[in-house]
Structures are given as C-alpha cells and as structure tokens.
Design an enzyme around this catalytic site. Structure first.
Site, PDB file in Angstrom:
ATOM      1  N   HIS A  15       0.839  -1.198   0.000  1.00 34.48           N
ATOM      2  CA  HIS A  15       0.000   0.000   0.000  1.00 34.48           C
ATOM      3  C   HIS A  15       0.875   1.248   0.000  1.00 34.48           C
ATOM      4  O   HIS A  15       1.794   1.379   0.820  1.00 34.48           O
ATOM      5  CB  HIS A  15      -0.925   0.024   1.218  1.00 34.48           C
ATOM      6  CG  HIS A  15      -1.783   1.256   1.292  1.00 34.48           C
ATOM      7  ND1 HIS A  15      -2.731   1.550   0.334  1.00 34.48           N
ATOM      8  CD2 HIS A  15      -1.819   2.285   2.181  1.00 34.48           C
ATOM      9  CE1 HIS A  15      -3.317   2.693   0.644  1.00 34.48           C
ATOM     10  NE2 HIS A  15      -2.780   3.160   1.754  1.00 34.48           N
ATOM     11  N   SER A  16       0.595   2.183  -0.917  1.00 33.15           N
ATOM     12  CA  SER A  16       1.277   3.468  -1.008  1.00 33.15           C
ATOM     13  C   SER A  16       2.791   3.266  -1.155  1.00 33.15           C
ATOM     14  O   SER A  16       3.230   2.639  -2.120  1.00 33.15           O
ATOM     15  CB  SER A  16       0.912   4.328   0.210  1.00 33.15           C
ATOM     16  OG  SER A  16       1.174   5.689  -0.016  1.00 33.15           O
ATOM     17  N   MET A  17       3.605   3.742  -0.232  1.00 36.02           N
ATOM     18  CA  MET A  17       5.037   3.477  -0.308  1.00 36.02           C
ATOM     19  C   MET A  17       5.318   1.979  -0.429  1.00 36.02           C
ATOM     20  O   MET A  17       6.271   1.560  -1.097  1.00 36.02           O
ATOM     21  CB  MET A  17       5.736   4.028   0.941  1.00 36.02           C
ATOM     22  CG  MET A  17       7.162   3.537   1.152  1.00 36.02           C
ATOM     23  SD  MET A  17       7.895   4.232   2.653  1.00 36.02           S
ATOM     24  CE  MET A  17       9.128   2.989   3.049  1.00 36.02           C
TER      25      MET A  17
END
Length: 257
Positions: A89-91
């Site tokens: 998720h995300s990074m």
C-alpha cells in the site's frame, strides 16, 4: 544489531500460499496483524517491518528505497518455497515492486499475484520536498491523506516518536527513481479508494506498463486509507483473487496450529 524485518502473527507452516505485505510510509507491520484472522487457513500472512518503528525502533533508516528492498529480498528468499502473492500500500507498492525486481534478478520465481494499492505506477508521481520541510508541512500532508489529524500531532511526544521515521519514509519515496527493468510477467491488480487524492482508477491504469500479465483495477469506498475501515472487504477480495474458492464472509477463521 539489526533485527529481522519479517513478522508472522499467526504462523501457518503448512499453508498452501504466502501473502507478503508491505506497509505505507509511516506504517508498521502491526497494521496488518488483524489480517491474519481474516485470511483462510491455507494462506500464511508475512508482513515486512521497516526499520525505525515499533519493535525495530532502534534500527537505522535505510539509505534509499532500493537498498531497503534488497535487504527485504534477502530475507524473503527462504520463504519462496511455495506459491506466494505480494500486497503493498502506497510506499509499500514501491518497496514490493523493487523487492520483486531484486528477487527476479537473482533468479527467483515471480509471485502468482501482485496487488498494489493507493499509488500510481513506479515511474509516476516522482520527487517531492516534504522530507526537507518543517514538521507542520508533514503533518498537513498526513491530514490531507486521512492518515492522521492535526490534533494527534499537537502532542509533542507523539511528534518526537513518530515524525522522524515518517520523514525518513518520505525521503525514501521522494528520492526514489525506478531502475530500467523488463516488465513483470505476473498478474497485477491495483486497489484504489474512490476518494483517494493520490491515485484514482485512471492513474492505476499506468501499472499496465510494468507487467506483461493481465492488469485489473478494483475500487473501494474511502480515501487513501480505505483499507483500514474496509479491512474485511479488502482481505476477502485478495483471498478471492488468490483462489475463487477462498471467497467467503468477513467472519474470522478459527485458530489453526
């Protein structure tokens, strides 16, 4: 001494599939702890714990995102003895992608599925200066994404503990540049929140450049952190992608040895 980066909250040595999860910037492995009870008994959850937080608070920050991925890849190699999937998720999407590229370069097989969440393709949304700015700017960004409130970071002790490693994570993301590499061969599914300011369904389509396998996009109600209130639905969707026979209700599975 630097500690291991892998956490297994409910070990299942006989599991048929392993799900390897990579947290967002500022996130820790404990954010996925509840997933273990939602996954079927045939799936073992393994979560990456980045340095500088939770039980790795004293471990030094990595120099860059690619070197972080290299360390994670080295630890994951012994766990690739059976089918596996990755979720970031995300990074975490970038760390998962670079970890996968490192493993592939070393001759390891690709996952049966890569699920990326809340971030456009690795060659998009590059750069940024938040890691160089003041604490207020960083807190404003966290509030914009829905991961924190200004009231939360009004507490000086919370700032002292959390902001340094959040800033380090933003440094890793904002200084990251993807290396030239062949597209993956595995299927890629992109999860997005319907009101996420960072990645919508149109932006998610850019991941098609990074795989020769099929690309799918799934939308969930919510902002950048849609997967927190929508945890059960997200885990059920991943289970169904791994094997349609695993699709089920959001009730927790019974404890297994």
């Amino acid at each position: 001494m630097v500690t291991s980066s892998l956490r297994r909250y409910r070990p299942r040595p006989a599991a048929r599939v392993r799900l390897l999860c990579f947290p967002h910037a500022g996130g820790g492995a404990s954010g996925y702890r509840a997933w273990a009870a939602l996954l079927p008994p045939t799936v073992e959850l393994v979560v990456v714990q980045y340095p500088g937080r939770e039980d790795r608070f004293d471990d030094p920050a990595p120099t860059d995102l690619v070197s972080l991925a290299g360390h994670v890849a080295a630890e994951l190699r012994p766990l690739l003895d059976r089918p596996f999937a990755m979720f970031g998720h995300s990074m975490g999407t970038l760390v998962a992608y670079e970890t996968l590229q490192r493993l592939r370069w070393e001759g390891a097989r690709e996952p049966d599925l890569l699920v990326v969440s809340g971030r456009p393709a690795p060659d998009e949304a590059l750069g940024g200066q938040l890691h160089l700015g003041d604490d207020e700017g960083l807190c404003d960004e966290l509030a914009r994404l829905g991961g924190a409130t200004q009231e939360m970071f009004a507490d000086p002790e919370i700032r002292r503990v959390f902001l340094p490693y959040i800033r380090d994570d933003y440094r890793l993301v904002e200084t990251y540049r993807p290396r030239a590499a062949e597209p993956l061969d595995c299927p890629v599914t992109v999860f997005v929140g319907t009101s996420d300011p960072e990645c919508d369904a149109a932006a998610a389509a850019g991941w098609a450049r990074f795989t020769r396998g099929p690309l799918a996009v799934r939308s969930f109600p919510g902002d950048h952190f849609y997967l927190v209130p929508g945890r059960a639905r997200v885990v059920a969707e991943i289970s169904a992608l791994l094997d349609p026979a695993l699709a089920r209700s959001s009730a927790a599975w019974p404890s297994m040895p």
